[in-house]
Write a protein that holds these residues in place. Structure first.
Motif, mmCIF file in Angstrom:
data_model
loop_
_atom_site.group_PDB
_atom_site.id
_atom_site.type_symbol
_atom_site.label_atom_id
_atom_site.label_comp_id
_atom_site.label_asym_id
_atom_site.label_seq_id
_atom_site.Cartn_x
_atom_site.Cartn_y
_atom_site.Cartn_z
ATOM 1 N N SER A 43 0.837 -1.195 0.000
ATOM 2 C CA SER A 43 0.000 0.000 0.000
ATOM 3 C C SER A 43 0.873 1.247 0.000
ATOM 4 N N CYS A 44 0.307 2.364 -0.474
ATOM 5 C CA CYS A 44 0.958 3.658 -0.311
ATOM 6 C C CYS A 44 0.899 4.111 1.139
ATOM 7 N N ILE A 45 -0.039 3.556 1.882
ATOM 8 C CA ILE A 45 -0.239 3.939 3.275
ATOM 9 C C ILE A 45 0.532 2.978 4.163
ATOM 10 N N HIS A 46 1.477 3.503 4.930
ATOM 11 C CA HIS A 46 2.271 2.651 5.796
ATOM 12 C C HIS A 46 1.374 2.013 6.856
ATOM 13 N N PRO A 47 1.546 0.722 7.133
ATOM 14 C CA PRO A 47 0.648 0.039 8.078
ATOM 15 C C PRO A 47 0.729 0.557 9.513
ATOM 16 N N ALA A 48 1.790 1.282 9.856
ATOM 17 C CA ALA A 48 1.903 1.823 11.215
ATOM 18 C C ALA A 48 1.300 3.213 11.340
ATOM 19 N N SER A 49 0.749 3.752 10.246
ATOM 20 C CA SER A 49 0.195 5.105 10.292
ATOM 21 C C SER A 49 -1.232 5.088 10.825
ATOM 22 N N VAL A 50 -1.827 6.269 10.929
ATOM 23 C CA VAL A 50 -3.184 6.419 11.463
ATOM 24 C C VAL A 50 -4.196 6.339 10.320
ATOM 25 N N GLY A 51 -5.342 5.737 10.563
ATOM 26 C CA GLY A 51 -6.391 5.696 9.552
ATOM 27 C C GLY A 51 -6.918 4.301 9.320
ATOM 28 N N GLY A 52 -8.068 4.245 8.646
ATOM 29 C CA GLY A 52 -8.750 2.980 8.447
ATOM 30 C C GLY A 52 -7.995 1.976 7.599
ATOM 31 N N LEU A 53 -7.352 2.432 6.506
ATOM 32 C CA LEU A 53 -6.654 1.488 5.634
ATOM 33 C C LEU A 53 -5.403 0.929 6.300
ATOM 34 N N ALA A 54 -4.733 1.738 7.119
ATOM 35 C CA ALA A 54 -3.592 1.238 7.873
ATOM 36 C C ALA A 54 -4.059 0.223 8.917
ATOM 37 N N ALA A 55 -5.150 0.531 9.604
ATOM 38 C CA ALA A 55 -5.697 -0.389 10.606
ATOM 39 C C ALA A 55 -6.119 -1.705 9.965
ATOM 40 N N TYR A 56 -6.700 -1.627 8.767
ATOM 41 C CA TYR A 56 -7.094 -2.844 8.051
ATOM 42 C C TYR A 56 -5.878 -3.724 7.770
ATOM 43 N N GLN A 57 -4.773 -3.123 7.329
ATOM 44 C CA GLN A 57 -3.561 -3.902 7.060
ATOM 45 C C GLN A 57 -3.072 -4.613 8.321
ATOM 46 N N ARG A 58 -3.042 -3.885 9.431
ATOM 47 C CA ARG A 58 -2.578 -4.479 10.688
ATOM 48 C C ARG A 58 -3.508 -5.598 11.139
ATOM 49 N N GLU A 59 -4.820 -5.362 11.032
ATOM 50 C CA GLU A 59 -5.790 -6.358 11.484
ATOM 51 C C GLU A 59 -5.721 -7.622 10.632
ATOM 52 N N LEU A 60 -5.568 -7.443 9.327
ATOM 53 C CA LEU A 60 -5.478 -8.598 8.438
ATOM 54 C C LEU A 60 -4.226 -9.413 8.733
ATOM 55 N N ALA A 61 -3.093 -8.746 8.894
ATOM 56 C CA ALA A 61 -1.853 -9.455 9.191
ATOM 57 C C ALA A 61 -1.945 -10.191 10.525
ATOM 58 N N ALA A 62 -2.504 -9.526 11.527
ATOM 59 C CA ALA A 62 -2.645 -10.160 12.838
ATOM 60 C C ALA A 62 -3.558 -11.380 12.746
ATOM 61 N N GLY A 63 -4.636 -11.265 11.970
ATOM 62 C CA GLY A 63 -5.539 -12.394 11.800
ATOM 63 C C GLY A 63 -4.885 -13.548 11.066
ATOM 64 N N LEU A 64 -4.095 -13.229 10.051
ATOM 65 C CA LEU A 64 -3.406 -14.278 9.300
ATOM 66 C C LEU A 64 -2.386 -15.003 10.156
ATOM 67 N N GLN A 65 -1.823 -14.305 11.135
ATOM 68 C CA GLN A 65 -0.828 -14.924 12.003
ATOM 69 C C GLN A 65 -1.423 -16.014 12.885
ATOM 70 N N THR A 66 -2.738 -16.024 13.020
ATOM 71 C CA THR A 66 -3.349 -17.087 13.819
ATOM 72 C C THR A 66 -3.232 -18.437 13.110
ATOM 73 N N PHE A 67 -2.949 -18.402 11.805
ATOM 74 C CA PHE A 67 -2.670 -19.627 11.059
ATOM 75 C C PHE A 67 -1.155 -19.868 11.095
ATOM 76 N N ARG A 68 -0.727 -20.941 11.672
ATOM 77 C CA ARG A 68 0.714 -21.201 11.785
ATOM 78 C C ARG A 68 1.386 -21.348 10.431
ATOM 79 N N SER A 69 0.597 -21.704 9.424
ATOM 80 C CA SER A 69 1.165 -21.936 8.096
ATOM 81 C C SER A 69 1.247 -20.662 7.263
ATOM 82 N N VAL A 70 0.819 -19.508 7.828
ATOM 83 C CA VAL A 70 0.784 -18.259 7.072
ATOM 84 C C VAL A 70 1.729 -17.234 7.697
ATOM 85 N N ASN A 71 2.529 -16.583 6.861
ATOM 86 C CA ASN A 71 3.334 -15.444 7.290
ATOM 87 C C ASN A 71 3.421 -14.469 6.135
#
Length: 383
Positions: free
Chosen positions: A7-35
């Motif tokens: 994304s053009c929007i850094h995942p550590a920045s403020v805003g909905g699209l940054a929060a979406y990136q963080r939430e998706l990555a965190a959710g994917l981490q619950t799968f041990r086979s996904v990184n």
């Protein structure tokens, strides 16, 4: 499985699209086979790395992006030149960072639109590598994300995630193949530890009925209309307090018409105070005219709060009138009436808030969002 989120929007920045990136990555981490890893136009070095689930790499310097974006804006804004802009993007982005972006990944997921310009070179690298290329555009129909240059990119992708049926139908009408459009809602992205009593004590609210506005302070979000409606609310509910939070101009002229004791301005609060505000309010109000989804309504529901939404079709698809919230427009009289129905009737607002919480728990969870993405990537890989 390895996923790259770009994304053009850094995942550590403020805003909905940054929060979406963080939430998706965190959710994917619950799968041990996904990184995976994040890809950004510019690395934000002053953001703490521990806030992110994955490492971040830079695609291109921000200064280079700005120059290229300025050129593309002049060219691609003319519909006959959209195809040429696509080809020019190929010439301008032959750099090692683009090739390394997809090295070893099984899916490349882009968060943005055609006008972010990095989607085009990312798509080309995904095609060369033979990996699925998907997009989360967060389109505001007829406001942004649905220009000819955007649609051309969506037509190339393997899947485009839409946050509402309205967004999906709109993109299909604009020429995106309907089989590529995947409906996917969002879970709450706020902290779950909101403490209403603490904030009420800090703001000296006591037991006074309160409404919360959280969003950009502009006309599209209904901020001016809400300020004009609040004196009308006070005529019938004089103890009511309006809590305001979000970026933008405070609009001192309209605020001057409201008694100071009836307003609490939180500025741009940190995440914990934002959660405290959800927990402290009696009603959440964001009378938007344009939304791609309305994550703030889902977040308010997660705290059992009824919501007042605006005329945005995606919002009215999400919020069921007089069931999980109340519909309103940006006419002060009508907006005030909608607020008063909830602020003056505790049983009614608690019933709507409880229904909203049930809706959130049934349909808008991290598990459902991640599952939707995984299904789309696996389907694209199979094809």
């Amino acid at each position: 499985m390895k996923v790259a989120i770009a994304s053009c929007i850094h995942p550590a920045s403020v805003g909905g699209l940054a929060a979406y990136q963080r939430e998706l990555a965190a959710g994917l981490q619950t799968f041990r086979s996904v990184n995976g890893h994040f890809l950004s136009v510019q690395h934000v070095s002053d953001k703490p790395a521990e806030n992110l689930s994955w490492p971040t790499a830079e695609l291109m310097p921000r200064a280079d992006w700005k120059r290229q974006h300025g050129l593309m804006t002049r060219i691609a804004s003319r519909k006959p030149l959209v195809r040429f802009a696509d080809k020019l993007s190929r010439v301008m982005n032959n750099r090692p960072s683009w090739k390394s972006a997809v090295t070893g990944v099984d899916a490349l997921h882009f968060v943005g639109t055609g006008w972010d310009i990095i989607g085009y070179p990312l798509w080309r690298e995904a095609r060369r590598a033979g990996v699925p290329f998907t997009i989360w555009p967060a389109v505001h129909p007829q406001a942004w994300g649905d220009d000819a240059f955007d649609v051309r990119l969506y037509q190339k992708a393997d899947a485009i995630f839409c946050q509402s049926d309205h967004e999906r139908d709109h993109l299909a009408a604009r020429g995106v193949p309907v089989e590529k459009l995947v409906r996917c809602g969002l879970p709450p992205m706020c902290h779950t530890t909101g403490n209403g009593p603490v904030l009420r004590q800090k703001l000296e609210l006591g037991e006074r009925p309160s409404a919360l506005f959280l969003g950009r302070r502009d006309k599209g979000k209904g901020y001016p209309a809400l300020l004009e409606a609040w004196p009308l609310v006070l005529e019938k509910c004089p103890d009511a307090v309006l809590m305001l939070a979000g970026p933008g101009s405070a609009d001192e002229a309209r605020l001057a018409k409201i008694p100071a004791q009836s307003i609490r301005d939180l500025g741009c609060p940190p995440e914990q105070e934002k959660a405290d505000a959800y927990a402290a309010c009696d009603v959440f109000c964001l009378p938007s005219a344009h939304e791609s989804f309305g994550i703030v309504y889902v977040e308010a529901w997660s705290y059992g709060k009824p919501v007042v939404c605006g005329t945005a079709p995606a919002s009215r698809e999400l919020v069921e009138n007089e069931v999980t919230g109340v519909w309103a427009d940006q006419q002060p009289q009508q907006l005030a009436a909608s607020l008063l129905r909830l602020l003056t009737n505790r049983a009614h607002r608690e019933a709507l808030g409880a229904a909203g919480l049930r809706t959130q728990l049934q349909h808008y969870t991290a598990e459902s969002m991640v599952g939707c993405h995984m299904k789309a990537w696996k389907g694209a890989s199979a094809n």
